[in-house]
Design a protein around this motif. Sequence first.
Motif, PDB file in Angstrom:
ATOM      1  N   THR A 188      88.347  68.176 -87.070  1.00 52.39           N
ATOM      2  CA  THR A 188      88.061  67.089 -86.145  1.00 52.39           C
ATOM      3  C   THR A 188      88.213  65.770 -86.888  1.00 52.39           C
ATOM      4  OG1 THR A 188      86.482  68.521 -85.023  1.00 52.39           O
ATOM      5  CG2 THR A 188      86.364  66.178 -84.519  1.00 52.39           C
ATOM      6  N   TYR A 189      89.192  64.966 -86.469  1.00 46.87           N
ATOM      7  CA  TYR A 189      89.436  63.643 -87.042  1.00 46.87           C
ATOM      8  C   TYR A 189      89.268  62.627 -85.930  1.00 46.87           C
ATOM      9  CZ  TYR A 189      91.549  65.056 -91.537  1.00 46.87           C
ATOM     10  OH  TYR A 189      91.772  65.544 -92.805  1.00 46.87           O
ATOM     11  N   LYS A 190      88.354  61.701 -86.105  1.00 44.14           N
ATOM     12  CA  LYS A 190      88.115  60.656 -85.102  1.00 44.14           C
ATOM     13  C   LYS A 190      87.913  61.259 -83.714  1.00 44.14           C
ATOM     14  CE  LYS A 190      88.992  57.541 -88.251  1.00 44.14           C
ATOM     15  NZ  LYS A 190      87.927  57.158 -89.098  1.00 44.14           N
ATOM     16  N   ALA A 225      82.178  68.475 -88.877  1.00 41.52           N
ATOM     17  CA  ALA A 225      80.988  68.346 -89.712  1.00 41.52           C
ATOM     18  C   ALA A 225      79.691  68.485 -88.910  1.00 41.52           C
ATOM     19  CB  ALA A 225      81.002  67.001 -90.429  1.00 41.52           C
ATOM     20  N   ALA A 226      79.744  68.152 -87.631  1.00 40.10           N
ATOM     21  CA  ALA A 226      78.520  68.153 -86.834  1.00 40.10           C
ATOM     22  C   ALA A 226      78.830  68.535 -85.392  1.00 40.10           C
ATOM     23  CB  ALA A 226      77.876  66.765 -86.887  1.00 40.10           C
ATOM     24  N   PRO A 227      77.824  68.995 -84.662  1.00 38.42           N
ATOM     25  CA  PRO A 227      78.050  69.445 -83.286  1.00 38.42           C
ATOM     26  C   PRO A 227      78.382  68.325 -82.293  1.00 38.42           C
ATOM     27  CG  PRO A 227      75.722  69.589 -83.850  1.00 38.42           C
ATOM     28  CD  PRO A 227      76.453  69.227 -85.113  1.00 38.42           C
ATOM     29  N   TYR A 285      84.628  76.133 -81.696  1.00 34.30           N
ATOM     30  CA  TYR A 285      84.287  74.976 -82.517  1.00 34.30           C
ATOM     31  C   TYR A 285      83.396  75.472 -83.653  1.00 34.30           C
ATOM     32  CZ  TYR A 285      82.983  70.264 -83.911  1.00 34.30           C
ATOM     33  OH  TYR A 285      82.810  69.097 -84.624  1.00 34.30           O
ATOM     34  N   VAL A 286      83.852  75.298 -84.866  1.00 34.02           N
ATOM     35  CA  VAL A 286      83.116  75.767 -86.044  1.00 34.02           C
ATOM     36  C   VAL A 286      82.567  74.554 -86.790  1.00 34.02           C
ATOM     37  CG1 VAL A 286      83.248  77.032 -88.216  1.00 34.02           C
ATOM     38  CG2 VAL A 286      84.599  77.798 -86.248  1.00 34.02           C
ATOM     39  N   ILE A 287      81.261  74.543 -86.989  1.00 31.46           N
ATOM     40  CA  ILE A 287      80.603  73.476 -87.731  1.00 31.46           C
ATOM     41  C   ILE A 287      80.635  73.849 -89.222  1.00 31.46           C
ATOM     42  CG2 ILE A 287      78.433  72.210 -88.036  1.00 31.46           C
ATOM     43  CD1 ILE A 287      77.772  73.036 -85.118  1.00 31.46           C
ATOM     44  N   ASP A 288      80.825  72.845 -90.058  1.00 28.50           N
ATOM     45  CA  ASP A 288      80.901  73.084 -91.504  1.00 28.50           C
ATOM     46  C   ASP A 288      79.791  74.005 -92.018  1.00 28.50           C
ATOM     47  OD1 ASP A 288      83.152  71.512 -91.731  1.00 28.50           O
ATOM     48  OD2 ASP A 288      82.103  69.783 -92.567  1.00 28.50           O
ATOM     49  N   SER A 289      78.593  73.836 -91.493  1.00 28.39           N
ATOM     50  CA  SER A 289      77.472  74.654 -91.967  1.00 28.39           C
ATOM     51  C   SER A 289      77.622  76.125 -91.585  1.00 28.39           C
ATOM     52  CB  SER A 289      76.152  74.103 -91.424  1.00 28.39           C
ATOM     53  OG  SER A 289      76.126  74.187 -90.008  1.00 28.39           O
ATOM     54  N   GLN A 290      78.556  76.454 -90.700  1.00 29.15           N
ATOM     55  CA  GLN A 290      78.787  77.847 -90.298  1.00 29.15           C
ATOM     56  C   GLN A 290      79.852  78.531 -91.160  1.00 29.15           C
ATOM     57  OE1 GLN A 290      79.786  76.801 -86.205  1.00 29.15           O
ATOM     58  NE2 GLN A 290      78.003  77.965 -85.510  1.00 29.15           N
TER      59      GLN A 290
END
Length: 174
Positions: free
Chosen positions: A79-81, A112-114, A141-146
């Motif tokens: 995810t960019y911008k 990085a975040a939901p 959608y995969v969050i970095d923490s996952q």
Amino acid sequence: MRITAIVGNPRSRSKTYGVAEELAGQLAARLTADGETSDVELVDLADHGSSLLEWGHPGVGRIVRRVCESDVAVFVSPTYKATYTGLLKLFVDQLPMDALSGVTAIPVMVGAAPQHSLAVEAHLRPLLVEVGAVCPTRGLYVIDSQIDRLPETVGDWYETSARALRRAVLGKGA
């Protein structure tokens, strides 16, 4: 079963690539009938950089043909911008209208975040539908923490998507 994953991260072999690899592997294992084999290819667009700017480049043409001939095409972007990368867009711009007609596509984004989780549905899915793909499930959608629990995260997504995905790929009786 022919599965192609297109990775739109500008960094080669990124965690986005790892997500694509995990998802493609699980799809191959879960959608392939007993005794059949899967043909899985991961394409890291970072390896093709400037070639994506050359219309008619033979290497990009091979990738376009591969995607168009796939049963399942996975499109993965960081995810960019709040949307997908320009690198991924450069590749999709090489696809003719309706090029993905008959191809089941899965939009996937890593962030990085939901807060940006809707980007996969609001931006990436419409892009794939525009070139003719069928997107029968919600995107992933995969969050970095996952990332450290990636097999479980992808497996959970598959379980909620299995019925629609199997019908789209394998037909009504699946």
